[in-house]
Design a protein around this motif. Sequence first.
Motif, PDB file in Angstrom:
ATOM      1  N   ALA A 151      -0.478  -7.200   1.289  1.00 29.59           N
ATOM      2  CA  ALA A 151       0.177  -5.911   1.517  1.00 29.59           C
ATOM      3  C   ALA A 151       0.109  -5.523   2.977  1.00 29.59           C
ATOM      4  O   ALA A 151      -0.902  -5.725   3.645  1.00 29.59           O
ATOM      5  CB  ALA A 151      -0.495  -4.834   0.682  1.00 29.59           C
ATOM      6  N   GLY A 152       1.179  -4.932   3.436  1.00 31.90           N
ATOM      7  CA  GLY A 152       1.215  -4.310   4.752  1.00 31.90           C
ATOM      8  C   GLY A 152       1.368  -2.814   4.555  1.00 31.90           C
ATOM      9  O   GLY A 152       2.383  -2.349   4.015  1.00 31.90           O
ATOM     10  N   GLY A 153       0.349  -2.036   4.919  1.00 26.49           N
ATOM     11  CA  GLY A 153       0.426  -0.579   4.815  1.00 26.49           C
ATOM     12  C   GLY A 153       0.664  -0.113   3.398  1.00 26.49           C
ATOM     13  O   GLY A 153      -0.017  -0.534   2.456  1.00 26.49           O
ATOM     14  N   CYS A 154       1.675   0.742   3.231  1.00 22.72           N
ATOM     15  CA  CYS A 154       1.949   1.301   1.901  1.00 22.72           C
ATOM     16  C   CYS A 154       2.564   0.270   0.956  1.00 22.72           C
ATOM     17  O   CYS A 154       2.795   0.573  -0.218  1.00 22.72           O
ATOM     18  CB  CYS A 154       2.807   2.552   2.005  1.00 22.72           C
ATOM     19  SG  CYS A 154       4.436   2.311   2.682  1.00 22.72           S
ATOM     20  N   GLY A 155       2.780  -0.956   1.430  1.00 19.47           N
ATOM     21  CA  GLY A 155       3.194  -2.045   0.545  1.00 19.47           C
ATOM     22  C   GLY A 155       2.138  -2.349  -0.505  1.00 19.47           C
ATOM     23  O   GLY A 155       2.373  -3.116  -1.435  1.00 19.47           O
TER      24      GLY A 155
END
Length: 166
Positions: free
Chosen positions: A47-51
């Motif tokens: 995940a990247g950030g809110c991903g």
Amino acid sequence: MQTAPGGEVSPYLNDVLPDNAEVEVKGPLGGWFVWTPQLKGPLILIAGGCGIVPLMAMLRARRAADPTSDTCALLCSVRSPQDLWYADELSAPSGNETIRVLYTRHAPGGASRPTGRLTASDLEDLPTSPKARCYVCGPTGFVEHAADLLQSQGQPPDTIRTERFG
């Protein structure tokens, strides 16, 4: 309402949609970015950030079904500890889970990894194999980079599912 800089939806909702307009909201329509407990084999979530949001749903489904069945690795890249969503849940891995948070700008004191973007060395100990299922979600550049890194580690492209935004 604030709009997301460069966003597509929030400026429309804020600036174009009339007050008191009715809006119908539906869940995801596709079946591409879906994991269910019936899918067997190692699970890799990046995940990247809110991903992290759709990946957290997968992790919760795995935990509810059988957290000891197959290995699961979650890597979450965030700018700082304050940007980590679900911090409490992620601080307590369950069963065969490995959870790592990668900080890109500000790491907490005592962090073993220096700040910086996702690198190949961050993926070296993941359970990559043709049987693994990989899900990557985040901003477009992050997702493309993570998918490329997974492939460079030998992960077959047809086992990598991506969802991007921004």
